[in-house]
Design a protein around this motif. Structure first.
Motif, PDB file in Angstrom:
ATOM      1  N   LEU A  62       0.820  -1.211   0.000  1.00  0.00           N
ATOM      2  CA  LEU A  62       0.000   0.000   0.000  1.00  0.00           C
ATOM      3  C   LEU A  62       0.854   1.261   0.000  1.00  0.00           C
ATOM      4  CD1 LEU A  62      -2.457  -1.908   0.737  1.00  0.00           C
ATOM      5  CD2 LEU A  62      -3.337   0.126   1.890  1.00  0.00           C
ATOM      6  N   LEU A  63       1.961   1.169   0.745  1.00  0.00           N
ATOM      7  CA  LEU A  63       2.816   2.353   0.844  1.00  0.00           C
ATOM      8  C   LEU A  63       3.588   2.629  -0.446  1.00  0.00           C
ATOM      9  CD1 LEU A  63       4.550   2.469   4.330  1.00  0.00           C
ATOM     10  CD2 LEU A  63       3.098   4.191   3.266  1.00  0.00           C
ATOM     11  N   TYR A  64       4.138   1.567  -0.993  1.00  0.00           N
ATOM     12  CA  TYR A  64       5.065   1.781  -2.120  1.00  0.00           C
ATOM     13  C   TYR A  64       4.452   1.498  -3.474  1.00  0.00           C
ATOM     14  CZ  TYR A  64       8.455   2.332   1.559  1.00  0.00           C
ATOM     15  OH  TYR A  64       9.120   2.793   2.656  1.00  0.00           O
ATOM     16  N   LYS A  65       3.343   0.783  -3.485  1.00  0.00           N
ATOM     17  CA  LYS A  65       2.730   0.501  -4.788  1.00  0.00           C
ATOM     18  C   LYS A  65       1.239   0.845  -4.769  1.00  0.00           C
ATOM     19  CE  LYS A  65       5.886  -3.334  -5.168  1.00  0.00           C
ATOM     20  NZ  LYS A  65       5.973  -4.735  -4.700  1.00  0.00           N
ATOM     21  N   PRO A  66       0.889   2.054  -4.432  1.00  0.00           N
ATOM     22  CA  PRO A  66      -0.544   2.410  -4.457  1.00  0.00           C
ATOM     23  C   PRO A  66      -1.055   2.308  -5.885  1.00  0.00           C
ATOM     24  CG  PRO A  66       0.787   4.387  -4.201  1.00  0.00           C
ATOM     25  CD  PRO A  66       1.741   3.233  -4.140  1.00  0.00           C
ATOM     26  N   VAL A  67      -2.269   1.682  -6.026  1.00  0.00           N
ATOM     27  CA  VAL A  67      -2.761   1.431  -7.386  1.00  0.00           C
ATOM     28  C   VAL A  67      -3.548   2.624  -7.938  1.00  0.00           C
ATOM     29  CG1 VAL A  67      -2.796  -1.069  -7.215  1.00  0.00           C
ATOM     30  CG2 VAL A  67      -4.794   0.247  -6.470  1.00  0.00           C
ATOM     31  N   THR A  68      -4.065   3.464  -7.057  1.00  0.00           N
ATOM     32  CA  THR A  68      -4.809   4.624  -7.562  1.00  0.00           C
ATOM     33  C   THR A  68      -4.380   5.866  -6.801  1.00  0.00           C
ATOM     34  OG1 THR A  68      -6.556   4.436  -5.940  1.00  0.00           O
ATOM     35  CG2 THR A  68      -6.897   3.235  -7.991  1.00  0.00           C
ATOM     36  N   ASP A  69      -4.816   6.996  -7.299  1.00  0.00           N
ATOM     37  CA  ASP A  69      -4.539   8.249  -6.600  1.00  0.00           C
ATOM     38  C   ASP A  69      -5.200   8.259  -5.231  1.00  0.00           C
ATOM     39  OD1 ASP A  69      -2.970   9.238  -8.514  1.00  0.00           O
ATOM     40  OD2 ASP A  69      -4.526  10.505  -9.460  1.00  0.00           O
ATOM     41  N   PHE A  70      -6.383   7.628  -5.161  1.00  0.00           N
ATOM     42  CA  PHE A  70      -7.077   7.589  -3.880  1.00  0.00           C
ATOM     43  C   PHE A  70      -6.214   6.892  -2.829  1.00  0.00           C
ATOM     44  CE2 PHE A  70      -9.586   5.420  -0.671  1.00  0.00           C
ATOM     45  CZ  PHE A  70     -10.357   6.465  -0.190  1.00  0.00           C
ATOM     46  N   ALA A  71      -5.665   5.739  -3.214  1.00  0.00           N
ATOM     47  CA  ALA A  71      -4.839   4.970  -2.289  1.00  0.00           C
ATOM     48  C   ALA A  71      -3.633   5.793  -1.854  1.00  0.00           C
ATOM     49  CB  ALA A  71      -4.410   3.660  -2.933  1.00  0.00           C
ATOM     50  N   LYS A  72      -3.045   6.498  -2.818  1.00  0.00           N
ATOM     51  CA  LYS A  72      -1.847   7.288  -2.551  1.00  0.00           C
ATOM     52  C   LYS A  72      -2.183   8.442  -1.597  1.00  0.00           C
ATOM     53  CE  LYS A  72       1.803   9.356  -5.322  1.00  0.00           C
ATOM     54  NZ  LYS A  72       2.114   9.767  -6.708  1.00  0.00           N
ATOM     55  N   ASN A  73      -3.253   9.161  -1.937  1.00  0.00           N
ATOM     56  CA  ASN A  73      -3.637  10.320  -1.137  1.00  0.00           C
ATOM     57  C   ASN A  73      -4.101   9.930   0.257  1.00  0.00           C
ATOM     58  OD1 ASN A  73      -3.060  11.966  -3.256  1.00  0.00           O
ATOM     59  ND2 ASN A  73      -5.155  11.939  -4.061  1.00  0.00           N
ATOM     60  N   PHE A  74      -4.703   8.751   0.329  1.00  0.00           N
ATOM     61  CA  PHE A  74      -5.246   8.310   1.612  1.00  0.00           C
ATOM     62  C   PHE A  74      -4.146   8.211   2.660  1.00  0.00           C
ATOM     63  CE2 PHE A  74      -7.026   5.256   4.649  1.00  0.00           C
ATOM     64  CZ  PHE A  74      -8.296   5.778   4.806  1.00  0.00           C
ATOM     65  N   LEU A  75      -2.946   7.777   2.205  1.00  0.00           N
ATOM     66  CA  LEU A  75      -1.857   7.558   3.149  1.00  0.00           C
ATOM     67  C   LEU A  75      -0.875   8.718   3.186  1.00  0.00           C
ATOM     68  CD1 LEU A  75      -1.111   3.869   2.164  1.00  0.00           C
ATOM     69  CD2 LEU A  75      -2.508   4.666   4.068  1.00  0.00           C
ATOM     70  N   ALA A  76      -1.012   9.672   2.235  1.00  0.00           N
ATOM     71  CA  ALA A  76       0.017  10.694   2.018  1.00  0.00           C
ATOM     72  C   ALA A  76       0.464  11.389   3.301  1.00  0.00           C
ATOM     73  CB  ALA A  76      -0.499  11.717   1.006  1.00  0.00           C
ATOM     74  N   SER A  77      -0.506  11.829   4.096  1.00  0.00           N
ATOM     75  CA  SER A  77      -0.134  12.647   5.251  1.00  0.00           C
ATOM     76  C   SER A  77       0.610  11.842   6.313  1.00  0.00           C
ATOM     77  CB  SER A  77      -1.396  13.267   5.853  1.00  0.00           C
ATOM     78  OG  SER A  77      -2.226  12.248   6.356  1.00  0.00           O
ATOM     79  N   GLU A  78       0.403  10.532   6.330  1.00  0.00           N
ATOM     80  CA  GLU A  78       1.006   9.711   7.389  1.00  0.00           C
ATOM     81  C   GLU A  78       2.179   8.894   6.851  1.00  0.00           C
ATOM     82  OE1 GLU A  78      -0.101   9.777  10.516  1.00  0.00           O
ATOM     83  OE2 GLU A  78      -1.726  11.169  10.020  1.00  0.00           O
TER      84      GLU A  78
END
Lengths: 317, 524
Positions: free
Chosen positions: A222-238
């Motif tokens: 999830l951290l290094y291979k987010p499949v969508t922008d949503f996945a990426k943004n969801f974790l971005a701040s943390e």
């Protein structure tokens, strides 16, 4: 083992869960993560038929749950609720004995098993005769867990089990939870909206949004291979703090320069970067030992350097 | 005051048998109906907690039942269930139903959703969830409902005496009719104490913790059953015929006491309200009743009067009794009220009563029609010279008379009229007059003598059967004692009378009270 196949559920015109499929293998802990209203709790409750799906199949230990009597199915699955759901008119002992009684266990067996489970969960026996209202939030949550585990079910469902606790209690009980022998062999599905909790406890995370699965994978995936922008943004701040927590010394072992150990005591290399950095606050350097017996002397500068190189490597893959 | 207290104590100890009986009946009635109300209300409350859609209509229906006046409800019950315990229990049950249904519903709906979910998730079935989770958790609220219902029932059960179901109401209503404060208190105080004690006990129960509550709840149904059984304890002796007497009649020398001492009449007697007595006789629930000789229902229900061959019922000539201060204040009043003097005979009064009671004409219309037929009616002058306040007791005849007086005053004088009708029994009406709340009301010579003046028994016996002596005596005494004047009698004699169904009287050959006694003695 749990297998969810193309399950959907709608309330009126709103589709709460759309075509969700996943598998949880034996002994694995899958965490359903997402914002509120994403369908994660609905998905969880369909597994023990608290909610009936409109379409799709769910198999628990190879059996189609739709063909089982709901009461019988539920007695075989442990369930932990956010607000504990303890019966206020039952003592702790009676609360723990609910499922064993439904299963027709003998009194003696219930008693010895209750004592055993309560000890494992670090609750004093004197609480057995207390009412839930007389316990603290953390203690109540432990009783809730004991109630779910007393019959040793192979499958455990947890709906925000630590959601109602304050931050301090939550962190400590989570740590304890992770170390519980009793949970090691369980097939678990847990719901949370707390990213840190998910990354700390999960074998795999199932990230959901608007009733659909966005991504299923290990925390690192999830951290290094987010499949969508949503996945990426969801974790971005943390992201950074999550990385510190999930990357272990094993992961960056090769990136740390070799050196002679200067101290006799050593840490296992399975600990996270976070933990090592935490310890380096009070000592100039530490000795870490990897599974093959190799020992390395680690200072703050060395670990941050190695961590940076590891990050770079991941983003290039 | 101390004298009064002492005599209350004396009254209660003299009547301790009756008091104990009535208290047992009262407790029994309260708890039998409560038991049934729980048996019906609890499942119904559970049902509507499960099917919320129907909860609104069920609660609304129970609410409507609750608003029916208790006397009316008891009245409705008679054609369906007769008189006695059955209709009383059903009526009480209906009143107890709403708090029990509502609190069961509220209690169950109020159970924390997460607790219900936990119960379900652990594999409890619906019944297990109900009995092990929902009901125990809702119990304090349900008990609060039962508590409310109990207190309501203790209160309403006093009315059960109206339909011959016994209870402490016998003393209360007998006392009001007989102007006997001690008798009223002998019924009212135990009823109040009963309500307070039961309320307190149930409050204790409601506040118990879960552990203790569980044990108590096992005992509670048994407790309820035992208390319900109290009703069965006092059993009256039986006879081939059944009499229904009003509470007032029961306590009077010229009533049941006289029947016993003069005629030696021994009949199975139940106490019942005047309002339902005639109908009960018509429906063969009762064979002998204590009615009034001018009652319209005599005609309606085809009853016949048994001749009082030993003359125990004194005459009851009706006349307006007026405050002397009012006669001074309204100089024309006496003349106007005397317009009616001697105008209404027994049969006319029975007919007028029949028109209101059975043909359901308004007292106003009946009064107006009568005045027109006698050329006494004049259109109201709408005068504004002071207000004359007319009182009346709570039965039809008095309403008609009050209306007639109102029309006569309005038509012949410039006074304004205020009517205060339906002032309960003799005591309430008379107290209102003495305390200057009303200016006059129609009273009966016999009542004035035996109820209001209460002279020594010996003396009363001497004059009670002489119409003129009685009238002179009450008029003199009232002027001396209360400054109240008896005007000229209206003409009819509304005395007590024993009545039977005309058909039965013929079949049994019972035409006089002596016949009745002989029939009873021969048919034990």
């Amino acid at each position: 083992m749990i297998k969810v196949e193309a399950v959907s559920k709608s309330y009126g015109n709103t589709l709460a869960v759309k075509q969700v499929s996943f598998e949880v293998s034996e002994g694995e802990n899958l965490i359903l993560l997402g914002t509120s209203g994403c369908g994660k709790t609905t998905t969880l409750k369909m597994i023990n038929r608290l909610i009936t799906p409109d379409a799709g199949n769910i198999l628990v230990n190879g059996k189609d749950i739709a063909k089982e009597k709901p009461e019988v199915l539920r007695r075989g699955i442990g369930y932990v609720l956010q607000n504990t759901g303890l019966f206020p008119h039952y003592t702790v002992a009676e609360n723990i004995a609910i499922v064993p009684k439904l299963l027709g266990w003998e009194k003696e067996k219930i008693k010895s098993r209750s004592n055993e489970i309560i000890e494992k969960l670090h609750l004093s026996e004197k609480y057995l005769s207390a009412y839930p209202g007389e316990l603290s939030g953390g203690q109540q949550q432990r009783v809730g867990l004991a109630r779910a585990l007393v019959t040793d079910p192979s499958v455990l469902l947890m709906d925000e089990p630590f959601g109602a606790l304050d931050n301090v209690t939550r962190t400590s009980i989570r740590k304890e939870f992770k170390g519980l022998e009793e949970l090691k062999r369980k097939t678990m599905v847990m719901v949370t909206h707390d990213i840190h909790e998910a990354f700390e406890l999960a074998d795999r995370i199932c990230l959901m949004n608007k009733g659909e699965i966005v991504q299923i994978g290990t925390p690192k995936d999830l951290l290094y291979k987010p499949v969508t922008d949503f996945a990426k943004n969801f974790l971005a701040s943390e992201k950074l703090s999550l990385e510190f927590k999930i990357i272990s010394m094993d992961d960056i072992w090769d990136l740390i320069p070799s050196s002679e150990p200067v101290s006799a005591t050593s840490l296992s290399s399975s600990v996270s970067v976070w933990d090592v950095m935490d310890k380096l606050q009070s000592a100039p350097s530490l000795v870490v030992k990897n599974p093959s017996g190799e020992q390395k002397n680690i200072a703050f500068s060395a670990i941050t350097e190695a961590f940076k190189r590891y990050q770079k490597k991941q983003s290039h893959e | 005051m101390s004298e009064n207290q002492q005599s209350l104590w004396q009254f209660m100890s003299e009547q301790s048998d009756k008091l104990l009986n009535q208290t047992f009946q009262h407790v029994g009635l309260t708890f039998i109906s409560l038991l049934f109300a729980v048996l019906i209300g609890l499942p119904l409350g559970i049902l509507i907690a499960r099917k919320r859609k129907i909860s609104g209509s069920v609660l609304a229906f129970a609410g409507v039942l609750q608003t029916i006046p208790s006397i009316a409800l008891l009245g409705f019950m008679i054609p369906l269930l007769g008189i006695g315990a059955k209709p009383a229990i059903v009526a009480l049950l209906i009143y107890a139903l709403l708090p029990i249904i509502r609190n069961t519903y509220t209690g169950i709906v109020g159970v924390d959703a997460s607790i219900r979910e936990a119960a379900k998730a652990m594999g409890m079935n619906n019944w297990q969830i109900l009995f092990k989770v929902e009901l125990p958790l809702a119990m304090p609220v349900i008990l609060a409902g039962i508590r409310t219902a109990t207190v309501i029932n203790v209160g309403v059960a006093t009315l059960a005496s109206y339909i011959a179901a016994g209870g402490l109401g016998e003393f209360i209503f007998g006392g009001i009719s007989l102007n006997n404060t001690n008798m009223i208190l002998a019924g009212a105080i135990p009823a109040a104490v009963l309500a307070i004690v039961l309320d307190g006990l149930l409050a204790l129960l409601q506040n118990l913790n879960f552990k203790r509550l569980r044990k108590v709840l096992l005992v509670l149904p048994i407790f309820l059953l035992i208390l319900s059984g109290f009703y069965l304890l006092p059993k009256a002796y039986g006879s081939s015929l059944t009499a229904g007497f009003t509470p007032e009649f029961m306590g009077r020398q010229d009533g049941d006491l006289g029947l016993k001492s003069v005629y030696g009449l021994k009949i199975h007697t139940i106490v019942i309200s005047d309002a339902v007595m005639y109908k009960a006789a018509f429906e063969k629930e009762l064979d002998v009743i204590s009615g009034y000789s001018t009652d319209g229902r005599l005609k309606a229900f085809d009853l016949t009067i048994l001749k009082d061959d030993q003359r125990i019922f004194p005459p009851y000539y009706a006349a307006p009794i007026v405050r002397e201060s009012s006669l001074k204040k309204f100089p024309e009043l006496e003349k106007v009220l005397n317009l009616l003097a001697g105008k209404i005979s027994d049969s006319i009064m029975t007919d007028l009563n029949y028109k209101t009671d059975q043909l359901h004409q308004s007292p106003e219309k009946v009064a107006k029609d009568f005045l027109i037929s006698r050329n006494l009616f004049k259109v109201s002058k709408n005068g504004k010279a002071g207000i004359v306040r007319i009182g009346s007791k709570i039965f039809g005849e008095q309403y008609i008379l009050a209306e007639m007086y109102k029309m006569l005053i309005q038509g012949n004088t410039d006074y304004k009229v205020a009517t205060k009708t339906g002032l309960g029994g003799t005591k309430i009406c008379f107290d209102a007059l003495v305390n200057d709340q009303i200016d006059f009301y129609p009273e009966y010579t016999g009542t004035g003598l035996l109820v209001l003046l209460q002279p020594k028994a010996e003396f009363a016996k001497q004059i009670a059967h002489d119409k003129d002596k009685t009238y002179r005596y009450v008029n003199d005494e009232f002027r001396k004692k209360f400054q109240i004047k008896w005007l000229t009698p209206i003409g009819f004699n509304n005395s007590y009378a024993l009545m039977m169904r005309r058909k039965q009287s013929k079949e049994l050959g019972v035409y006089t009270i002596t016949d009745l006694k002989q029939y009873l003695d021969n048919n034990k």
